[in-house]
Write an enzyme that holds these catalytic residues in place. Structure first.
Site, PDB file in Angstrom:
ATOM      1  N   LEU A 244       0.817  -1.210   0.000  1.00 45.98           N
ATOM      2  CA  LEU A 244       0.000   0.000   0.000  1.00 45.98           C
ATOM      3  C   LEU A 244       0.852   1.261   0.000  1.00 45.98           C
ATOM      4  CD1 LEU A 244      -2.842   1.205   0.172  1.00 45.98           C
ATOM      5  CD2 LEU A 244      -2.650   1.082   2.670  1.00 45.98           C
ATOM      6  N   ASP A 245       0.639   2.108  -1.026  1.00 50.11           N
ATOM      7  CA  ASP A 245       1.282   3.420  -1.143  1.00 50.11           C
ATOM      8  C   ASP A 245       2.806   3.342  -1.158  1.00 50.11           C
ATOM      9  OD1 ASP A 245      -1.186   4.708  -1.209  1.00 50.11           O
ATOM     10  OD2 ASP A 245      -1.277   4.862   0.974  1.00 50.11           O
ATOM     11  N   GLU A 246       3.341   2.223  -1.635  1.00 50.46           N
ATOM     12  CA  GLU A 246       4.792   2.077  -1.677  1.00 50.46           C
ATOM     13  C   GLU A 246       5.297   1.704  -3.065  1.00 50.46           C
ATOM     14  OE1 GLU A 246       6.288  -0.441   1.396  1.00 50.46           O
ATOM     15  OE2 GLU A 246       5.214   0.589   3.001  1.00 50.46           O
TER      16      GLU A 246
END
Length: 301
Positions: A244-246
């Site tokens: 997530l979000d990486e």
């Protein structure tokens, strides 16, 4: 009558030569003569390179190249170019992709209730600033149907909850396939895609995150930022992965703020930055300027 004495119509101009224009991307191990190998092959085919950018990454030992070129609109000339590039590919173990410059990418937009990024992309599309085709906009809420349909674009409502997530994502992937979608853009789509959905579209989903990553995650990010007294706010556009979000970052932007900024003012500034960053990231992607590079990106502008 000799050729020299053929009559010429007054004001007539010679016909401009016809060219086909292409974008070429190259990825391979770095080494001496990589650029020369490609450029000489193109020159031997009487190709005119109109734009070119390269980058050699010392940390990964990889080489990246993006070029725009034009060649006579003739089947024999095009076959010669493809043969020359195939020779380069084999000789230097290159990955070479060639795209017609006139081809417009097909972009599927996804949104929830916040409309600023969606509205910005639709405006850029309508005015021709963003040269893409948008076959549909998908949302898990019906709120933005009128906005989307005003632009003459199909609105697809795919509600999602814990029980319907798998069914919704199957419908989403079916839509991507049916519409021959090249890239999916999460324009403030506030649902997390499953690992299976991410794996089905590697390097083909772009998300906008409401901070200069790494930053404040979760709900009410600007209120979190205000509580911490931040001096910079920003936004990050990145490819979506199952982390997530990486995912690999494509574009970022920040703006300086101070203690006088309320959460509402921070939110307004954030909306503007998010819209710009997402539009820039999408343009870089559809113009084939973004290269994945060991968890990061190279963006040849």
């Amino acid at each position: 009558m000799s050729a020299a004495s053929l009559p010429v119509s007054a004001g007539a101009a010679p016909a401009a030569p016809a060219f086909d224009r292409f974008v070429m991307t190259v990825r391979c191990a770095d080494g001496i003569g990589v650029i020369a190998t490609v450029t000489q092959a193109l020159a031997d085919c009487t190709v005119n390179v109109t734009e070119s950018a390269t980058y050699s990454d010392p940390s990964t030992g990889r080489f990246f190249m993006r070029s725009e070129f034009e060649v006579a609109a003739d089947p024999h000339a095009l076959r010669a170019v493809h043969a020359a590039l195939e020779f380069c590919r084999v000789r230097r173990d290159m990955t070479i992709d060639v795209f017609p410059a006139s081809r417009r990418s097909r972009v599927l937009l996804m949104v929830s209730k916040a409309d600023h990024c969606l509205n910005d992309l639709l405006y850029r599309h309508r005015t021709g600033e963003l040269a893409v085709d948008i076959p549909a906009v998908v949302s898990n809420h019906p709120d933005l149907r009128d906005l989307v349909e005003w632009h003459g674009i199909r609105f697809v409502h795919l509600p999602v909850n814990r029980d319907t997530r798998a069914e919704q994502e199957t419908a989403l992937l079916d839509l991507v396939q049916a519409e021959k979608v090249d890239v999916v853009v999460l324009a403030r789509y506030m649902q997390v895609l499953s690992a299976a959905a991410c794996a089905a579209l590697p390097g083909r989903i772009i998300n906008i995150h409401h901070s200069f990553l790494p930053g404040f995650k979760g709900a009410r990010p600007y209120h979190q930022a205000h509580a911490r007294g931040v001096k910079l706010v920003g936004a990050t556009a990145h490819y979506v992965t199952d982390a997530l979000d990486e995912g690999p970052i494509i574009e970022q932007e920040v703006e300086r703020v101070d203690h006088t900024y309320t959460p509402e003012k921070l939110t307004a500034i954030g909306r503007e930055i998010e819209s710009r960053v997402l539009a820039h990231a999408l343009r870089f992607h559809v113009e084939h300027r973004v290269f994945l590079n060991d968890g990061r990106t190279v963006v040849l502008k």
